[in-house]
Design an enzyme around this catalytic site. Structure first.
Site, short mmCIF file in Angstrom:
data_model
loop_
_atom_site.label_atom_id
_atom_site.label_comp_id
_atom_site.label_asym_id
_atom_site.label_seq_id
_atom_site.Cartn_x
_atom_site.Cartn_y
_atom_site.Cartn_z
N PRO A 2 67.06 50.03 37.55
CA PRO A 2 66.41 49.30 37.04
C PRO A 2 67.75 47.36 36.82
CG PRO A 2 66.77 51.67 35.65
CD PRO A 2 67.45 51.51 36.43
N GLU A 3 67.16 47.48 36.95
CA GLU A 3 68.30 45.84 37.08
C GLU A 3 67.67 44.97 35.81
OE1 GLU A 3 69.87 44.96 39.93
OE2 GLU A 3 69.14 45.97 41.45
#
Ligand SMILES: [Zn+2]
Length: 274
Positions: A2-3
């Site tokens: 997840p960014e």
């Protein structure tokens, strides 16, 4: 992994619904990257005042007063949060449940690099240890071209690695760094200190653009968001260069190249990036 955009979209998916909720109970599963730091039973009876984001951390502010502290949530490599009226019995990868009067927030994290940490305040050591060295928010008002350029001038490393380091501007992950450098026409190996104000200004705009578009694209899928992230990264941008080694550049047609910088793959076009 997840960014920042995924974390922001996660926040948007439940922040409004959980705000004002009263905590009924908290359940821990297997140990995560860091310990919660408080007896979960003590969270019961507190309220959720709101959910903010700082870098890739979600900050769940607890109440009823400020002394109730906050929870810092990080999704690590494989974490996802889901907020629902009820969940099935916890599976082997469900390591945190926060049951509230508005629904249950659940962290699923197969690799357990994520964490939920309680801190008495944002400026308490428990929080400063995690948040203290984060650079400015790329989508916030403090990220401006002049300050960005001034920060770049003090850094000798290649620009791609400066973006990833996160101490100048936070949350620009590997995909978004490659894409922003392409949009700005800057070769990823360029020494940060040698980037002119004009080019830094273009990069500043490109960073904002790729992140904002990713958030927007993710936001449009919020409807389907209640269960988890798509592991395929279903709101990934149509990449210009990322993961396209050997394929023609969408602008000039030259083959997109791949190199490794600081153990991370970088994709770029020698025709478009100088
Ligand atoms: Zn090109």
């Amino acid at each position: 992994m997840p960014e920042l955009p995924e974390v922001e979209v996660t926040r948007l998916s439940f922040a409004d619904r959980i705000a004002g909720a009263r905590i009924l109970s908290a359940r821990l599963g297997k140990p995560l990257r860091w310990a919660l730091g408080v007896d979960p039973a003590t969270l019961a009876g507190r309220t959720v005042r709101g959910v903010r984001r700082r870098g890739k951390y979600l900050l769940v502010d607890l109440g009823p007063d400020a002394g109730a502290g906050l929870l810092l949530l990080h999704l690590g490599m494989s974490g996802s949060l889901a907020f629902a009226d009820a969940h099935p019995a916890p599976g082997p990868h469900d390591h945190f449940d926060l049951a509230t009067s508005r629904g249950v927030l659940r962290l699923n994290d197969p690799r357990r690099f994520g964490a939920v940490v309680w801190a008495p305040a944002e400026d308490a050591p428990e929080a400063v240890k995690l948040l203290g060295r984060l650079g400015v928010e790329p989508l916030g008002p403090d990220f401006d071209p002049q300050a960005f350029h001034a920060g770049l001038r003090q850094r000798q490393a290649p620009i791609k690695q400066v973006l990833l380091a996160g101490d100048l501007v936070v949350g620009v992950g590997n995909i978004y760094a490659s894409e922003a450098l392409f949009l700005a026409g800057i070769h990823p190996a360029t020494r940060a200190s040698r980037i002119s104000l004009a080019r830094a200004t273009r990069l500043h705009a490109a960073v904002r653009d790729v992140l904002a578009r990713a958030v927007q694209k993710g936001g449009s899928t919020l409807r389907d968001f209640s269960n988890a992230f798509g592991e395929s990264g279903y709101f990934q941008l149509e990449a210009m260069v990322y993961d396209r080694a050997g394929q023609p550049c969408r602008v000039c047609g030259a083959a997109v190249r791949r190199m490794v910088q600081g153990q991370r793959a970088t994709y770029y076009c020698t025709g478009c990036q100088k």
